[in-house]
Scaffold this motif. Structure first.
Motif, PDB file in Angstrom:
ATOM      1  N   GLY A 193      22.820 -70.256 -12.084  1.00 12.88           N
ATOM      2  CA  GLY A 193      23.413 -68.949 -12.334  1.00 12.88           C
ATOM      3  C   GLY A 193      24.691 -68.688 -11.561  1.00 12.88           C
ATOM      4  O   GLY A 193      25.179 -67.563 -11.540  1.00 12.88           O
ATOM      5  N   ALA A 194      25.240 -69.707 -10.930  1.00 11.56           N
ATOM      6  CA  ALA A 194      26.448 -69.513 -10.125  1.00 11.56           C
ATOM      7  C   ALA A 194      27.660 -69.239 -10.999  1.00 11.56           C
ATOM      8  O   ALA A 194      27.731 -69.668 -12.138  1.00 11.56           O
ATOM      9  CB  ALA A 194      26.700 -70.751  -9.261  1.00 11.56           C
ATOM     10  N   ARG A 195      28.600 -68.496 -10.456  1.00  8.45           N
ATOM     11  CA  ARG A 195      29.871 -68.259 -11.121  1.00  8.45           C
ATOM     12  C   ARG A 195      30.982 -68.655 -10.167  1.00  8.45           C
ATOM     13  O   ARG A 195      30.811 -68.604  -8.957  1.00  8.45           O
ATOM     14  CB  ARG A 195      30.009 -66.809 -11.558  1.00  8.45           C
ATOM     15  CG  ARG A 195      29.943 -65.811 -10.435  1.00  8.45           C
ATOM     16  CD  ARG A 195      30.015 -64.378 -10.961  1.00  8.45           C
ATOM     17  NE  ARG A 195      29.722 -63.402  -9.949  1.00  8.45           N
ATOM     18  CZ  ARG A 195      30.454 -63.107  -8.903  1.00  8.45           C
ATOM     19  NH1 ARG A 195      31.562 -63.742  -8.688  1.00  8.45           N
ATOM     20  NH2 ARG A 195      30.101 -62.176  -8.049  1.00  8.45           N
ATOM     21  N   GLY A 196      32.103 -69.060 -10.712  1.00 10.62           N
ATOM     22  CA  GLY A 196      33.163 -69.578  -9.858  1.00 10.62           C
ATOM     23  C   GLY A 196      34.460 -68.820  -9.978  1.00 10.62           C
ATOM     24  O   GLY A 196      34.561 -67.815 -10.674  1.00 10.62           O
ATOM     25  N   GLY A 197      35.446 -69.356  -9.299  1.00 18.45           N
ATOM     26  CA  GLY A 197      36.769 -68.759  -9.313  1.00 18.45           C
ATOM     27  C   GLY A 197      37.788 -69.735  -8.774  1.00 18.45           C
ATOM     28  O   GLY A 197      37.452 -70.832  -8.345  1.00 18.45           O
ATOM     29  N   ASP A 198      39.023 -69.332  -8.824  1.00 16.27           N
ATOM     30  CA  ASP A 198      40.127 -70.146  -8.328  1.00 16.27           C
ATOM     31  C   ASP A 198      40.748 -69.471  -7.119  1.00 16.27           C
ATOM     32  O   ASP A 198      41.049 -68.283  -7.151  1.00 16.27           O
ATOM     33  CB  ASP A 198      41.200 -70.319  -9.404  1.00 16.27           C
ATOM     34  CG  ASP A 198      40.687 -71.084 -10.602  1.00 16.27           C
ATOM     35  OD1 ASP A 198      39.928 -72.045 -10.395  1.00 16.27           O
ATOM     36  OD2 ASP A 198      41.044 -70.724 -11.737  1.00 16.27           O
ATOM     37  N   GLY A 199      40.931 -70.240  -6.051  1.00 12.38           N
ATOM     38  CA  GLY A 199      41.563 -69.729  -4.847  1.00 12.38           C
ATOM     39  C   GLY A 199      43.077 -69.706  -4.991  1.00 12.38           C
ATOM     40  O   GLY A 199      43.638 -70.295  -5.915  1.00 12.38           O
ATOM     41  N   PRO A 200      43.771 -69.030  -4.082  1.00 17.02           N
ATOM     42  CA  PRO A 200      45.224 -68.902  -4.165  1.00 17.02           C
ATOM     43  C   PRO A 200      45.966 -70.240  -4.056  1.00 17.02           C
ATOM     44  O   PRO A 200      47.070 -70.385  -4.555  1.00 17.02           O
ATOM     45  CB  PRO A 200      45.581 -67.987  -2.993  1.00 17.02           C
ATOM     46  CG  PRO A 200      44.422 -68.044  -2.077  1.00 17.02           C
ATOM     47  CD  PRO A 200      43.218 -68.353  -2.922  1.00 17.02           C
ATOM     48  N   ASN A 201      45.334 -71.246  -3.440  1.00 17.47           N
ATOM     49  CA  ASN A 201      46.004 -72.545  -3.306  1.00 17.47           C
ATOM     50  C   ASN A 201      45.501 -73.562  -4.336  1.00 17.47           C
ATOM     51  O   ASN A 201      45.733 -74.752  -4.198  1.00 17.47           O
ATOM     52  CB  ASN A 201      45.846 -73.103  -1.891  1.00 17.47           C
ATOM     53  CG  ASN A 201      44.399 -73.321  -1.524  1.00 17.47           C
ATOM     54  OD1 ASN A 201      43.497 -72.970  -2.269  1.00 17.47           O
ATOM     55  ND2 ASN A 201      44.165 -73.893  -0.364  1.00 17.47           N
ATOM     56  N   GLY A 202      44.773 -73.087  -5.367  1.00 13.46           N
ATOM     57  CA  GLY A 202      44.305 -73.970  -6.428  1.00 13.46           C
ATOM     58  C   GLY A 202      42.907 -74.514  -6.230  1.00 13.46           C
ATOM     59  O   GLY A 202      42.366 -75.162  -7.126  1.00 13.46           O
ATOM     60  N   ASP A 203      42.287 -74.285  -5.077  1.00 16.42           N
ATOM     61  CA  ASP A 203      40.914 -74.741  -4.855  1.00 16.42           C
ATOM     62  C   ASP A 203      39.955 -73.954  -5.727  1.00 16.42           C
ATOM     63  O   ASP A 203      40.156 -72.761  -5.974  1.00 16.42           O
ATOM     64  CB  ASP A 203      40.502 -74.554  -3.392  1.00 16.42           C
ATOM     65  CG  ASP A 203      41.232 -75.475  -2.452  1.00 16.42           C
ATOM     66  OD1 ASP A 203      41.705 -76.527  -2.920  1.00 16.42           O
ATOM     67  OD2 ASP A 203      41.313 -75.152  -1.261  1.00 16.42           O
ATOM     68  N   ARG A 204      38.909 -74.605  -6.178  1.00 16.87           N
ATOM     69  CA  ARG A 204      37.890 -73.926  -6.985  1.00 16.87           C
ATOM     70  C   ARG A 204      36.638 -73.730  -6.141  1.00 16.87           C
ATOM     71  O   ARG A 204      36.278 -74.588  -5.352  1.00 16.87           O
ATOM     72  CB  ARG A 204      37.589 -74.737  -8.234  1.00 16.87           C
ATOM     73  CG  ARG A 204      38.794 -74.783  -9.140  1.00 16.87           C
ATOM     74  CD  ARG A 204      38.521 -75.593 -10.375  1.00 16.87           C
ATOM     75  NE  ARG A 204      39.540 -75.259 -11.353  1.00 16.87           N
ATOM     76  CZ  ARG A 204      39.282 -74.746 -12.528  1.00 16.87           C
ATOM     77  NH1 ARG A 204      38.046 -74.510 -12.898  1.00 16.87           N
ATOM     78  NH2 ARG A 204      40.256 -74.465 -13.353  1.00 16.87           N
ATOM     79  N   TYR A 205      35.979 -72.602  -6.343  1.00 16.64           N
ATOM     80  CA  TYR A 205      34.822 -72.269  -5.516  1.00 16.64           C
ATOM     81  C   TYR A 205      33.749 -71.580  -6.343  1.00 16.64           C
ATOM     82  O   TYR A 205      33.988 -71.142  -7.462  1.00 16.64           O
ATOM     83  CB  TYR A 205      35.234 -71.357  -4.359  1.00 16.64           C
ATOM     84  CG  TYR A 205      35.843 -70.057  -4.809  1.00 16.64           C
ATOM     85  CD1 TYR A 205      35.045 -68.964  -5.112  1.00 16.64           C
ATOM     86  CD2 TYR A 205      37.220 -69.920  -4.951  1.00 16.64           C
ATOM     87  CE1 TYR A 205      35.605 -67.774  -5.544  1.00 16.64           C
ATOM     88  CE2 TYR A 205      37.783 -68.736  -5.371  1.00 16.64           C
ATOM     89  CZ  TYR A 205      36.968 -67.671  -5.672  1.00 16.64           C
ATOM     90  OH  TYR A 205      37.524 -66.499  -6.097  1.00 16.64           O
ATOM     91  N   ILE A 206      32.550 -71.477  -5.763  1.00 16.12           N
ATOM     92  CA  ILE A 206      31.454 -70.696  -6.334  1.00 16.12           C
ATOM     93  C   ILE A 206      31.330 -69.443  -5.482  1.00 16.12           C
ATOM     94  O   ILE A 206      31.236 -69.520  -4.255  1.00 16.12           O
ATOM     95  CB  ILE A 206      30.132 -71.481  -6.317  1.00 16.12           C
ATOM     96  CG1 ILE A 206      30.241 -72.694  -7.234  1.00 16.12           C
ATOM     97  CG2 ILE A 206      28.973 -70.591  -6.726  1.00 16.12           C
ATOM     98  CD1 ILE A 206      29.050 -73.608  -7.180  1.00 16.12           C
ATOM     99  N   GLN A 207      31.352 -68.287  -6.128  1.00 15.09           N
ATOM    100  CA  GLN A 207      31.219 -67.018  -5.418  1.00 15.09           C
ATOM    101  C   GLN A 207      29.739 -66.732  -5.208  1.00 15.09           C
ATOM    102  O   GLN A 207      28.954 -66.780  -6.148  1.00 15.09           O
ATOM    103  CB  GLN A 207      31.864 -65.892  -6.225  1.00 15.09           C
ATOM    104  CG  GLN A 207      31.846 -64.556  -5.531  1.00 15.09           C
ATOM    105  CD  GLN A 207      32.735 -64.539  -4.296  1.00 15.09           C
ATOM    106  OE1 GLN A 207      33.850 -65.004  -4.314  1.00 15.09           O
ATOM    107  NE2 GLN A 207      32.224 -63.996  -3.220  1.00 15.09           N
ATOM    108  N   MET A 208      29.348 -66.460  -3.967  1.00 12.35           N
ATOM    109  CA  MET A 208      27.959 -66.154  -3.640  1.00 12.35           C
ATOM    110  C   MET A 208      27.917 -64.957  -2.702  1.00 12.35           C
ATOM    111  O   MET A 208      28.923 -64.593  -2.106  1.00 12.35           O
ATOM    112  CB  MET A 208      27.302 -67.349  -2.940  1.00 12.35           C
ATOM    113  CG  MET A 208      27.300 -68.605  -3.740  1.00 12.35           C
ATOM    114  SD  MET A 208      26.595 -69.966  -2.813  1.00 12.35           S
ATOM    115  CE  MET A 208      24.872 -69.541  -2.906  1.00 12.35           C
TER     116      MET A 208
END
Length: 68
Positions: free
Chosen positions: A20-35
Motif C-alpha cells: 500500500g505504499a505510495r511514492g514521490g520524487d525529491g527535489p534532486n530527482g531521488d524517488r522515495y516512499i512516503q510513510m
C-alpha cells in the motif's frame, strides 16, 4: 540506570512492510516512499506516552519490486 530498549517488527515477509505504499520524487530527482511513523513508549510500570507521529521519506533502493 539506563537500559537498552527492545523493539521488533513481525512481518510475514520483509516486502509486506511496503504494501500500500505510495511514492514521490525529491527535489534532486531521488524517488522515495512516503510513510508516517508513530512512536508510543511503554515503561516497565505500564505507563504509556502519547503517540508522536512524523512523516518520513524512505528510499527502498529498488527492493521488493519498487522502481523508486
Amino acid at each position: 540506570m539506563a537500559t537498552v530498549a527492545n523493539s521488533t517488527m513481525n512481518l510475514a515477509t520483509r516486502c509486506a512492510f511496503f504494501d500500500g505504499a505510495r511514492g514521490g520524487d525529491g527535489p534532486n530527482g531521488d524517488r522515495y516512499i512516503q510513510m508516517e511513523i508513530e512512536l508510543v513508549v511503554l515503561d516497565r510500570e505500564g505507563n504509556r506516552s502519547a503517540a508522536v507521529r512524523k512523516p518520513v521519506k524512505m528510499y527502498p533502493n529498488r527492493l521488493c519490486g519498487f522502481n523508486y
